[in-house]
Scaffold this active site. Structure first.
Site, short mmCIF file in Angstrom:
data_model
loop_
_atom_site.label_atom_id
_atom_site.label_comp_id
_atom_site.label_asym_id
_atom_site.label_seq_id
_atom_site.Cartn_x
_atom_site.Cartn_y
_atom_site.Cartn_z
N GLU A 196 -5.90 15.52 -36.65
CA GLU A 196 -6.56 14.91 -37.83
C GLU A 196 -6.14 15.60 -39.13
O GLU A 196 -6.96 15.94 -39.98
CB GLU A 196 -8.09 14.93 -37.67
C1 FAD Z 1 -3.95 17.67 -28.44
C2 FAD Z 1 -3.57 16.63 -29.44
C3 FAD Z 1 -4.29 15.47 -29.52
C4 FAD Z 1 -3.91 14.46 -30.41
N1 FAD Z 1 -4.56 13.25 -30.40
C5 FAD Z 1 -4.04 12.23 -31.13
C6 FAD Z 1 -4.57 10.90 -31.02
O1 FAD Z 1 -5.53 10.66 -30.29
N2 FAD Z 1 -4.00 9.92 -31.73
C7 FAD Z 1 -2.94 10.15 -32.56
O2 FAD Z 1 -2.44 9.22 -33.16
N3 FAD Z 1 -2.41 11.39 -32.70
C8 FAD Z 1 -2.94 12.43 -32.02
N4 FAD Z 1 -2.41 13.69 -32.14
C9 FAD Z 1 -1.33 13.90 -33.09
C10 FAD Z 1 -1.71 14.81 -34.24
O3 FAD Z 1 -2.46 14.08 -35.17
C11 FAD Z 1 -0.39 15.34 -34.79
O4 FAD Z 1 0.00 16.34 -33.89
C12 FAD Z 1 -0.50 15.88 -36.17
O5 FAD Z 1 -0.60 14.81 -37.06
C13 FAD Z 1 0.70 16.73 -36.56
O6 FAD Z 1 1.91 16.14 -36.22
P1 FAD Z 1 3.01 17.00 -35.43
O7 FAD Z 1 2.35 17.64 -34.28
O8 FAD Z 1 4.15 16.13 -35.18
O9 FAD Z 1 3.40 18.17 -36.43
P2 FAD Z 1 4.43 18.08 -37.63
O10 FAD Z 1 4.12 16.90 -38.48
O11 FAD Z 1 5.80 18.24 -37.11
O12 FAD Z 1 4.01 19.36 -38.47
C14 FAD Z 1 4.46 20.68 -38.13
C15 FAD Z 1 3.91 21.65 -39.17
O13 FAD Z 1 4.40 21.30 -40.46
C16 FAD Z 1 3.32 21.22 -41.37
N5 FAD Z 1 3.65 20.24 -42.40
C17 FAD Z 1 4.08 18.97 -42.25
N6 FAD Z 1 4.25 18.39 -43.44
C18 FAD Z 1 3.93 19.32 -44.38
C19 FAD Z 1 3.88 19.33 -45.80
N7 FAD Z 1 4.19 18.29 -46.55
N8 FAD Z 1 3.49 20.46 -46.40
C20 FAD Z 1 3.14 21.56 -45.69
N9 FAD Z 1 3.17 21.59 -44.36
C21 FAD Z 1 3.55 20.49 -43.71
C22 FAD Z 1 2.12 20.84 -40.54
O14 FAD Z 1 0.94 21.27 -41.17
C23 FAD Z 1 2.39 21.61 -39.26
O15 FAD Z 1 1.91 22.91 -39.41
C24 FAD Z 1 -2.80 14.69 -31.27
C25 FAD Z 1 -2.10 15.90 -31.21
C26 FAD Z 1 -2.46 16.85 -30.31
C27 FAD Z 1 -1.66 18.11 -30.24
#
Ligand code: FAD
Length: 822
Positions: A503
C-alpha cells in the site's frame, strides 16, 4: 532614545505580521500611527526619520491595497513566470493528488493550528456491538491462531480458522448490515485487525485484505445496484473470497505504468454476442489470489477499433472477474517472509468479460485510477496502521515483562540503563503510534478520507513497529532468535518488511507522497494559486492576484511567528490547556510556523524542481509527520482524562517528536540548494540554535519502569491486544511476569536474610531454609517457587531432535492445499 523608536517601529510591524492582520487593517493602523506620531511631535521628541519610516510602511501598504497597481507591478509578472514554472503532471499523478480530503494537516500547514478545534473532535470509542465482537469471536479466533502451528506446521491458515472467519462474517466488516455485513466503524475495523495482528499476522492479513482496498470497498462506492446486490452479501458471508490485483512485474510503486490490457471488442457471453473487453494480464504479489473466487483487476482499457468512439486509450479500469472464468490462471503461491497468508501471481490470457463486469459498469471505463486513489485514503488509514500499532503494543507488553523476568548479574535486565533506553523507546513510540491511529480513525468516522494523514499513519506506524521490534529483539537476546513454539517475536520480526512495502512502499511514501501531496492539498494557498495560474480564462490574473498576495501574507506571518516564538521560547502564544502539557502546545505552535515557513521557502525557491529533491521532501515529511503525531499525543492525553501516571509516556513522545521536527527542519536548511539562504533562515527560525533535545534519561527511566510493573498506565498502553491466558509462548510470559512481581518482596527478604540471590538453580533449597527460619511464610514460599518455575519456562528456548528437523524440512514446502475453498 533613537534606538527606542527603532524598536517601536520594528515591534509594530512584527505585531501586525504576527497576528496576520488583514491588509486594509494593517494599512489603516499604519496610516493612523503616522498621523499620530506626527501630531505627538508637538508634545515630545519624535525623530523625523521615525515618522518618515512609519509613512513609508503606510505608503507601501497603501500601494499593496491598490489592486491594479500591485497587479501591474508585481502579480501579473509573477503570474506569467508561475505559468511557465508549473510542473507538468500526468493524469494519474493529478488524480492521485486530488484524491481524498484534507483535515488536521491543513492546520499544520497554516502555521497556526486551532487547538480548540482539535480538542473538540470526539473521543474515539467502540460501540457495544463492536466491543462484544472483539470480546467474543475475535478473542476466540485469537485463541485458535497458534502462531507456530500456522506458520511452521501448516504453512497456511488452517480450514478451521477460515470457517470461524466466515461464520462470523469477518470478511465483511466494512460491508453494511443491509448487505449482510457487520457494518463496523473505522474504529471497530481497526480494533479487530489490531487484536488479530497481536496474535498472528497470517490470520490478521487474511481478514484485513478483504476489508481494505479491494472489491468490497470499490463496490460500495462505485458499484452498480446489481453488482452490489449480487456481490456484497456473498463477500460478507465469505462465500466469495476476494483479492485485488494491481501490481505487475513491470509496475510496482509506479502501478499506473502497468502493461495489462483490456481491448474493447465483441464476444460471446451466456450464448449471446455482447460488447465487452478482451483482457490479458500478468500480475504478482496478490494477497489471497491463490484462494480467491473473485478477482478485482486493474488494467488499461483500449478501444483500437473505435467501438465506443474516437478515443483509443481509455485509461485504467477496474473489473471483477470470477476466477473460474476461462483463461484465468490462479493458484500458485508466493511465500512471503514471516507469514503464510495466501499470496501469489495471476495471469489472464484473452479473457473475455462483458461490460457489466466493470466495477460501476461501462460508465466507469477509464475511471479506475481515480476510484482506487479515492478509496485508498480510507483503507490505508485503517489496516496497516492497526497492524503496526499491534506490533508496538506487543513489543511493549512482552519486552517490559521479559526485562523484569530475565535476570543477569543477579538483577532483572530491565534495571540496566542500557536496557532502559530501548524499553523507553518502545513505550514512548507505542503510545505515540496508538494516539495517531486513534485520532485518524476519529477523522474517518466523521466521514473524512484524509489522503495525506492516511499516508502519514501508514508510513509512520509501520516504520514505528519496525523500530519497536528491532529494540524488542535486542532486549530478548537469544530468546528472540531461536525459533520454535516458544518464540513470540521471530515471525513478527521477519514479517516486518511486508507492512513496510505494501500500500505504498515506505521510502516512496516518505520521500515523494507525504510532503509532496501535503504541500499541494493541505497548504492554504498553493493549490488555489496553481489552479489560478493554470486557468486559461481572462479573469485568471485577477484571481491569481488575490491568492498570491494572501500567500505572501501567509509567508510573512509564519516567518515572524517562527522568529518571535523562537525568541520568546514560545511564551508569546497561548495553550488551550493548563498543566504539564501546556508547554507542548506552545512548542508545537512554534514548530508549525517554522515548518510552514520552511515549506514555503522550499516551494517558492525550487518551484517545479522540488519534485526531484526527495531528500528535502523526506525531511519536510518527517517534520509534518511529527507535528501530526505530537498533536495526536496531546489529544489522546486529554481523551484519556489527563492521567498523571501517563505523563512519562507523553513527555517521552513529545520530546522526541519536537527533537525530530527541529532536526528535520535544520537538515532542510543545512542542505538548502541555494547558498546562504539556509543559514540565514536558520537564524530566524532557531535564533538560539537547537532548543529541543531528545527525551531525558529521567523520563526514559520512568517509562521503562512503568512497563515493568502492573499498572493502569501499562494497561492503557497495550490495550486492545490479545493477552493469552493459556500455556503458550505469550501466555507463559504473562503468568511469569505476574508471579515475579508478586514474589519480589519475598525474594528480597530471602536475599537479605540469607545473603544469596534466588536463582533457578538454588531456589528450592533457599526457599526451604527461608521458611524454616521464619524469613517468609509458606504462602510466600509457594509464590517464589511458582515464580521461579514460570520464569524458567519463559527463559528456556526450543530445541529439536534430528528426526524432528528432518520431518519439519520434508513438510516445509509441500504442495499447497486450498484451505479457503476446502
Ligand atoms: C506480501 C505482499 C502483498 C502484496 N499484496 C498486494 C495485493 O494484494 N495487490 C496488489 O496489487 N499488490 C500487492 N502487493 C504489491 C505491493 O503493493 C508492491 O510490492 C509495492 O507497490 C511496491 O512495489 P515493488 O515491490 O515492485 O517495489 P518497487 O516499486 O520496485 O520499489 C523498490 C523500492 O524503491 C522505492 N521507490 C520506488 N519509486 C520511488 C520513488 N519515486 N522515490 C523513492 N523511492 C522509490 C520503493 O519505496 C521501494 O523501497 C503486495 C506485495 C507484497 C510484498
Amino acid at each position: 532614545m533613537e534606538i527606542l523608536y527603532f524598536f517601536i517601529l520594528i515591534f509594530t510591524v512584527l505585531i501586525l505580521a504576527y497576528n496576520r492582520a488583514p491588509l486594509l487593517v494593517a494599512m489603516a493602523i499604519m496610516v493612523g500611527l503616522t498621523v499620530g506620531w506626527t501630531e505627538l511631535r508637538h508634545l515630545f521628541y519624535v525623530p523625523s526619520w521615525f515618522r518618515f519610516a512609519n509613512g513609508i510602511v503606510a505608503v507601501t501598504l497603501i500601494g499593496f491595497s491598490i489592486k491594479p497597481l500591485r497587479r501591474l507591478l508585481i502579480s501579473d509578472r509573477v503570474f506569467s513566470l508561475y505559468r511557465k514554472a508549473l510542473p507538468r503532471m500526468s493524469e494519474t499523478e493529478q488524480e492521485a493528488l486530488d484524491a481524498g480530503t484534507v483535515w488536521w494537516d491543513a492546520e499544520l500547514f497554516s502555521g497556526r493550528p486551532h487547538w480548540k478545534r482539535l480538542l473538540k473532535t470526539p473521543r474515539p470509542q467502540l460501540n457495544e456491538k463492536e466491543q462484544a465482537f472483539l470480546d467474543g469471536p475475535v478473542e476466540e479466533l485469537c485463541r485458535m491462531a497458534e502462531d507456530w502451528d500456522i506458520c511452521d506446521k501448516h504453512r497456511k491458515l488452517p480450514a478451521s480458522l477460515w470457517s470461524h472467519i466466515r461464520e462470523h462474517r469477518m470478511l465483511g466488516m466494512i460491508i453494511p448490515e443491509a448487505y449482510g455485513g457487520l457494518g463496523f466503524s473505522a474504529q471497530g475495523n481497526s480494533a479487530v485487525i489490531m487484536k488479530l495482528s497481536s496474535r498472528n499476522l497470517t490470520t490478521a492479513i487474511s481478514v484485513m485484505v478483504p476489508n481494505s482496498l479491494g472489491p468490497a470497498e470499490l463496490l460500495l462506492h462505485y458499484g452498480t445496484e446489481d453488482q452490489k446486490n449480487y456481490y456484497l452479501p456473498r463477500l460478507a458471508s465469505g462465500e466469495e473470497v476476494p483479492c485485488f490485483a494491481l501490481t505487475s512485474p513491470s509496475a510496482g510503486s509506479d502501478a499506473a505504468s502497468m502493461n495489462d490490457t483490456g481491448i474493447v471488442c465483441r464476444g460471446t457471453y451466456n450464448g449471446k454476442e455482447v460488447l465487452g473487453l478482451k483482457l490479458n494480464w500478468n500480475k504478482r504479489y496478490i494477497t489471497l489470489a491463490p484462494v480467491a473466487t473473485v478477482l478485482g483487476l486493474a488494467f488499461k482499457a483500449q478501444d483500437p477499433d473505435g467501438l465506443l468512439g474516437k478515443k483509443v486509450e481509455l485509461g485504467i479500469t477496474c473489473a471483477l472477474i470470477p476466477t473460474r472464468t476461462a483463461g484465468v490462471t490462479i493458484g500458485r503461491r508466493h511465500m512471503p517472509v514471516g507469514a503464510v497468508f495466501q499470496n501469489g501471481p495471476t495471469q489472464g490470457k484473452d479473457v473475455f468479460i462483458p461490460m457489466d463486469w466493470i466495477i460501476g459498469g461501462q460508465d466507469r471505463l477509464g475511471q479506475g485510477w481515480r476510484m482506487l486513489m479515492q478509496s485508498l485514503a480510507a483503507g490505508r488509514a485503517i489496516s496497516l496502521p492497526a497492524l503496526g500499532t499491534a506490533g508496538g503494543k506487543m513489543c511493549a507488553l512482552m519486552s517490559g515483562a521479559y526485562a523484569r523476568i530475565r535476570r543477569q548479574f543477579n538483577i532483572p535486565i530491565g534495571n540496566f540503563e542500557g536496557i532502559e533506553e530501548p524499553l523507553a523507546r518502545i513505550g514512548g513510540r507505542t503510545y505515540r503510534m496508538d494516539s495517531a491511529r486513534l485520532l485518524t480513525l476519529v477523522a474517518l468516522d466523521q466521514g473524512e478520507r484524509p489522503a495525506v494523514l492516511s499516508a502519514i499513519v501508514k508510513y509512520q506506524l509501520t516504520e514505528g513497529s519496525r523500530q519497536c521490534i528491532n529494540d524488542a529483539m535486542d532486549i530478548h537476546g537469544g530468546k528472540g532468535i531461536i525459533t520454535g513454539p516458544g518464540n513470540y517475536l521471530a515471525h513478527a520480526y521477519q514479517a516486518t518488511p511486508i507492512a513496510i512495502t505494501v500500500e505504498g512502499a515506505n521510502i516512496l511514501t516518505r520521500s515523494l507522497i507525504i510532503f509532496g501531496q501535503g504541500a499541494v492539498r493541505a497548504h492554504p494557498w498553493l493549490l488555489k494559486e496553481m489552479q489560478a495560474a493554470a486557468d486559461p480564462r481572462p479573469g485568471a490574473r485577477k484571481a491569481f492576484d488575490k491568492v498570491f498576495f494572501s500567500h505572501v501574507g501567509h509567508i510573512i506571518t509564519n516567518l515572524v511567528r517562527a522568529l518571535l516564538l523562537g525568541l520568546t521560547g514560545s511564551f508569546a502564544t497561548r495553550s488551550p490547556v493548563r498543566g504539564p502539557t501546556a508547554r507542548y502546545y506552545r512548542q508545537l505552535s512554534r514548530m508549525s510556523a517554522a515548518f510552514a515557513f520552511t515549506s514555503d521557502l522550499v516551494l517558492v525557491i525550487l518551484g517545479g524542481r522540488f519534485k526531484f529533491k526527495e531528500k528535502l521532501s523526506g525531511r519536510l515529511a518527517d517534520a509534518l509527520i511529527h507535528l501530526y503525531l505530537g498533536c495526536a499525543v496531546l489529544k489522546r492525553y486529554e481523551d484519556d482524562g489527563r492521567p498523571e501516571e501517563d505523563l512519562p509516556l507523553v513527555q517521552w513522545a513529545m520530546d522526541d517528536s519536537l527533537y525530530i521536527i527541529q532536526e528535520s527542519l535544520r537538515g532542510v536548511l543545512s542542505n538548502f540548494p541555494v547558498p546562504g539562504i539556509g543559514r540565514l533562515v536558520r537564524w530566524f527560525i532557531f535564533p538560539f540554535g537547537a532548543s529541543y533535545s531528545q527525551a531525558s534519561d529521567r523520563t526514559g527511566k520512568k517509562v521503562a519502569r512503568l512497563m515493568q510493573s502492573e499498572n493502569d498506565s501499562r494497561d492503557r498502553l497495550v490495550s486492545g491486544v490479545y493477552i493469552s491466558d493459556e500455556d503458550d509462548a505469550s501466555g507463559r510470559v504473562h503468568r511469569a511476569f505476574n508471579l515475579v512481581l508478586k514474589s519480589a518482596k519475598a525474594e528480597s527478604a530471602i536475599r537479605n536474610a540469607l545473603n544469596k540471590h534466588v536463582t533457578f538453580a538454588n531456589y528450592k533449597e533457599l526457599v526451604q531454609k527461608a521458611v524454616e527460619t521464619g524469613v517468609i511464610t509458606e504462602e510466600q514460599a509457594t509464590m517464589v517457587r511458582l515464580a521461579q518455575e514460570a520464569s524458567r519456562a519463559v527463559i528456556m528456548v526450543d530445541d529439536f531432535s534430528r528426526g524432528e528437523i528432518e520431518r519439519f524440512e520434508e513438510t516445509a514446502f509441500r504442495p499447497v492445499v486450498n484451505a479457503a475453498q476446502g
